[in-house]
Each structure stands twice: as structure tokens, then as C-alpha cells.
Design a protein around this motif. Sequence first.
Motif, short mmCIF file in Angstrom:
data_model
loop_
_atom_site.label_atom_id
_atom_site.label_comp_id
_atom_site.label_asym_id
_atom_site.label_seq_id
_atom_site.Cartn_x
_atom_site.Cartn_y
_atom_site.Cartn_z
N GLU A 213 0.83 -1.20 0.00
CA GLU A 213 0.00 0.00 0.00
C GLU A 213 0.87 1.26 0.00
OE1 GLU A 213 -3.73 -1.92 2.50
OE2 GLU A 213 -2.40 -0.44 3.41
N ARG A 214 1.96 1.26 0.75
CA ARG A 214 2.84 2.42 0.77
C ARG A 214 3.49 2.66 -0.58
NH1 ARG A 214 5.71 0.80 4.44
NH2 ARG A 214 7.52 0.05 3.26
N GLN A 215 3.93 1.59 -1.25
CA GLN A 215 4.52 1.73 -2.57
C GLN A 215 3.50 2.25 -3.59
OE1 GLN A 215 6.24 -2.04 -3.56
NE2 GLN A 215 7.91 -1.89 -2.04
N ALA A 216 2.25 1.70 -3.51
CA ALA A 216 1.21 2.18 -4.42
C ALA A 216 0.92 3.66 -4.19
CB ALA A 216 -0.07 1.35 -4.24
N ARG A 217 0.88 4.07 -2.92
CA ARG A 217 0.61 5.47 -2.63
C ARG A 217 1.77 6.36 -3.11
NH1 ARG A 217 0.00 4.94 2.31
NH2 ARG A 217 2.00 5.71 3.06
N GLN A 218 2.99 5.89 -2.95
CA GLN A 218 4.14 6.67 -3.43
C GLN A 218 4.11 6.83 -4.94
OE1 GLN A 218 7.56 4.62 -1.89
NE2 GLN A 218 7.37 5.52 0.18
N ARG A 219 3.75 5.73 -5.65
CA ARG A 219 3.68 5.83 -7.12
C ARG A 219 2.58 6.81 -7.53
NH1 ARG A 219 4.63 0.19 -6.67
NH2 ARG A 219 2.38 -0.24 -6.86
N ALA A 220 1.42 6.73 -6.85
CA ALA A 220 0.33 7.65 -7.19
C ALA A 220 0.74 9.10 -6.91
CB ALA A 220 -0.92 7.29 -6.39
N GLU A 221 1.40 9.33 -5.78
CA GLU A 221 1.85 10.69 -5.46
C GLU A 221 2.88 11.19 -6.48
OE1 GLU A 221 1.33 10.45 -0.59
OE2 GLU A 221 3.30 10.38 -1.50
N GLN A 222 3.78 10.30 -6.91
CA GLN A 222 4.78 10.70 -7.90
C GLN A 222 4.12 11.08 -9.23
OE1 GLN A 222 7.74 7.73 -8.61
NE2 GLN A 222 8.98 9.02 -9.95
N ARG A 223 3.12 10.27 -9.67
CA ARG A 223 2.41 10.60 -10.91
C ARG A 223 1.68 11.94 -10.80
NH1 ARG A 223 1.15 5.03 -10.76
NH2 ARG A 223 -0.93 5.53 -9.88
N LEU A 224 1.03 12.15 -9.65
CA LEU A 224 0.32 13.42 -9.46
C LEU A 224 1.28 14.61 -9.47
CD1 LEU A 224 -2.34 14.84 -8.94
CD2 LEU A 224 -1.97 14.50 -6.49
N ALA A 225 2.44 14.45 -8.83
CA ALA A 225 3.43 15.54 -8.79
C ALA A 225 3.95 15.84 -10.19
CB ALA A 225 4.57 15.18 -7.85
N GLU A 226 4.21 14.77 -11.00
CA GLU A 226 4.67 14.99 -12.37
C GLU A 226 3.61 15.71 -13.19
OE1 GLU A 226 7.51 10.99 -12.64
OE2 GLU A 226 5.62 11.09 -13.72
N GLN A 227 2.34 15.29 -13.04
CA GLN A 227 1.27 15.98 -13.77
C GLN A 227 1.18 17.45 -13.35
OE1 GLN A 227 -2.25 13.71 -13.01
NE2 GLN A 227 -1.63 11.95 -14.28
N ALA A 228 1.31 17.72 -12.05
CA ALA A 228 1.24 19.11 -11.58
C ALA A 228 2.39 19.94 -12.13
CB ALA A 228 1.25 19.13 -10.05
N ARG A 229 3.60 19.35 -12.17
CA ARG A 229 4.76 20.08 -12.72
C ARG A 229 4.56 20.37 -14.21
NH1 ARG A 229 7.70 16.54 -9.33
NH2 ARG A 229 8.15 15.15 -11.08
N ASP A 230 4.05 19.35 -14.95
CA ASP A 230 3.82 19.56 -16.38
C ASP A 230 2.79 20.67 -16.60
OD1 ASP A 230 5.61 17.58 -16.89
OD2 ASP A 230 4.10 16.00 -17.16
N SER A 231 1.70 20.65 -15.81
CA SER A 231 0.66 21.68 -15.96
C SER A 231 1.22 23.06 -15.63
CB SER A 231 -0.53 21.35 -15.04
OG SER A 231 -1.13 20.11 -15.41
N ALA A 232 2.02 23.16 -14.55
CA ALA A 232 2.58 24.45 -14.17
C ALA A 232 3.54 24.97 -15.24
CB ALA A 232 3.29 24.33 -12.82
N ALA A 233 4.36 24.04 -15.82
CA ALA A 233 5.29 24.47 -16.87
C ALA A 233 4.54 24.96 -18.09
CB ALA A 233 6.22 23.30 -17.24
N GLN A 234 3.46 24.24 -18.48
CA GLN A 234 2.67 24.67 -19.63
C GLN A 234 2.05 26.03 -19.41
OE1 GLN A 234 2.48 23.36 -22.52
NE2 GLN A 234 0.94 24.74 -23.37
N LEU A 235 1.50 26.23 -18.20
CA LEU A 235 0.88 27.52 -17.88
C LEU A 235 1.92 28.64 -17.91
CD1 LEU A 235 -1.51 26.49 -14.98
CD2 LEU A 235 -2.13 27.12 -17.30
N GLU A 236 3.11 28.36 -17.41
CA GLU A 236 4.15 29.40 -17.40
C GLU A 236 4.58 29.75 -18.82
OE1 GLU A 236 6.63 32.23 -15.96
OE2 GLU A 236 5.08 31.08 -14.92
N ARG A 237 4.67 28.73 -19.71
CA ARG A 237 5.02 29.02 -21.12
C ARG A 237 3.95 29.88 -21.78
NH1 ARG A 237 6.75 23.56 -20.90
NH2 ARG A 237 4.78 22.86 -21.82
N GLU A 238 2.67 29.53 -21.55
CA GLU A 238 1.60 30.31 -22.14
C GLU A 238 1.57 31.73 -21.59
OE1 GLU A 238 -1.48 26.54 -22.82
OE2 GLU A 238 -1.92 28.10 -21.35
#
Length: 301
Positions: A213-238
Motif C-alpha cells: 500500500e505504501r509503494q502504491a501510494r508513493q507511485r500515485a503521489e509521484q504521478r500526481l506531482a509529475e502531472q502538476a509540474r507539467d501543468s505548471a510548466a505549460q501555464l508558465e510558457r503560455e
Amino acid sequence: MSRGITEQDVWKAADALLLEGARPTIERVRLKIGRGSPNTVSPHLESWFARLGARIADPQAFRAPDTDAPEPVRELARQLWETAQALAHQAAETRALQAEDQARQARAERDAQAAELARVQTLAQAQAAELDALRLQLAATQAAQAERDAAQARELAAAQLEREQLREHARQEQTRLHEQARGEREQARLAIDEAHARARDAERRAAADMDRERQARQRAEQRLAEQARDSAAQLERERTQARTEQLAQLERHARLEARLAQLQAERDRLEGERLRERMRERRAGVAAAGGGARGPSRSRG
């Protein structure tokens, strides 16, 4: 607090400049008055040019100098008056039309620039609204992740409770076995060892489940953090692109204003040179006429 510029102030300054032999321009009128913005002086000066011909035709429109003024001053005023009449009758209407046409062109350019600036601002507002929507989406994702974390925490707490219950059950079983196995110690020890083995297996299984369960939660948190970084980078470029476009529009606007000011200054310079040349020609004609009138008078003496 200084009062505003009125039409009377502008007309008075323009009359004074004309009598001094200078063509009235926006900057010269502002310097003559000592205050006022070009936007305030310009319409009053255009109305002055539009009425100049009619005023020259009216003998009462301009007052002559005081009678106690020196003779050179009165003579210069008369020459300037004659020069102004001649110039006004020839070019007043043409200059007024040219000034009106140039003003219309300047207003059209300003309107176009204002429309372009409004378009950029509208685009920036749309991008800001999109950014707000993405922020709301990120907040919703974070809230959902928090709910999942809470559910996992509840499940973990339930597993820990179950493990504690198992431990408690094992302790109770051990106590019962000790009480029942006074004469059967060996059998009781075997039963106790079996109970300990089951407890250890349960603990290992619980630990393995918690680790998964801890590994699954870490993977989910990592995916969410990557998505948030991608969204923030896209917004900053625009947002950077929008700022770049807005700065480019402002620079084009500034270049247009500078070009307009340069053209206005060049036109004023050329008009001033024409006016001075005509005044010199007029003075030369007046001087020649005056010399011819005085010659016969001397001969009679």
C-alpha cells in the motif's frame, strides 16, 4: 492647483505667436502659455486655424498696438498684420484641412492600436481564466488524493487494530493454555508455539500489505506531482508568450507615436521656414515700396 487650458488661452497664445512672426504649433503654444498637454491644446489650435481667415477679414478681430507704443513697434505690428492677412488668405483653409486629415489618420492609428491592445488583453484574460480552471482541477485532484490517503489510513488503522486483536487473542489463548496445561505442559507448549507462528505469519502478511500500500501510494503521489509540474510548466510558457505578445504590441505602439511626433516636428519646421521666407519677401517688398515713395519728396526739397 493650476486651472485647465481653455480655448481663449490657446487663441491668445496663437495670436501672440503670429504677431511675433512664428507659426503657431502645439509645442510653441504650450511654451507660450506655460502649461497644458498636447491633447488639450490640439483641438483648440485646430479651431484657431479654422477661424483664422474669418478673423483676418474682420477688422475688429485683432486689436492694434497701443497708440503710445514706439513707432518701430507699431510699424512692425502693421507689417506682421499685413503678412498674416496675406498668409491666412492663401493657406489658412488648406492648413486646416491638412491638420484635420492628419488628426483623423492619427486617431485611426490610435484606434487600431487600442483595438489590438484590447485583443491582447482579452487573450490574456482568457489565459488567466484557463489558468484558474487548471488550478481548480489541481485542487480537486489534490482533494481526491487526500481522500484516498485518508481511506488508506483508515484501512491501515483497521489492519493495525486487527493485528492488536490477534495479539490479544494470542495472549488470552496462551493464558488459557497455561491454566489448562498444568498436567499437559508439553502439549501446551506446542499449542503456544503454533499460536506464535500464526501471529508471526499474520504480522508478516500485515507488514507485506502495508508495504504494498505504501509503494502504491508513493507511485500515485509521484504521478500526481509529475502531472502538476507539467501543468505548471505549460501555464508558465503560455503566460510568458502572452507577456511577450503584449510587450511587442506596446513597442509597436511606442514606435508609431515616435514616428508621428517626428513627422509633426518636420512639418512644423518646414511650415516655419516657409513662413519666415514669405515674411522676408514681404518686408523686402515693403522696404522697396517705401524707398520709392520717399525719393520724390527729397527731390522737391
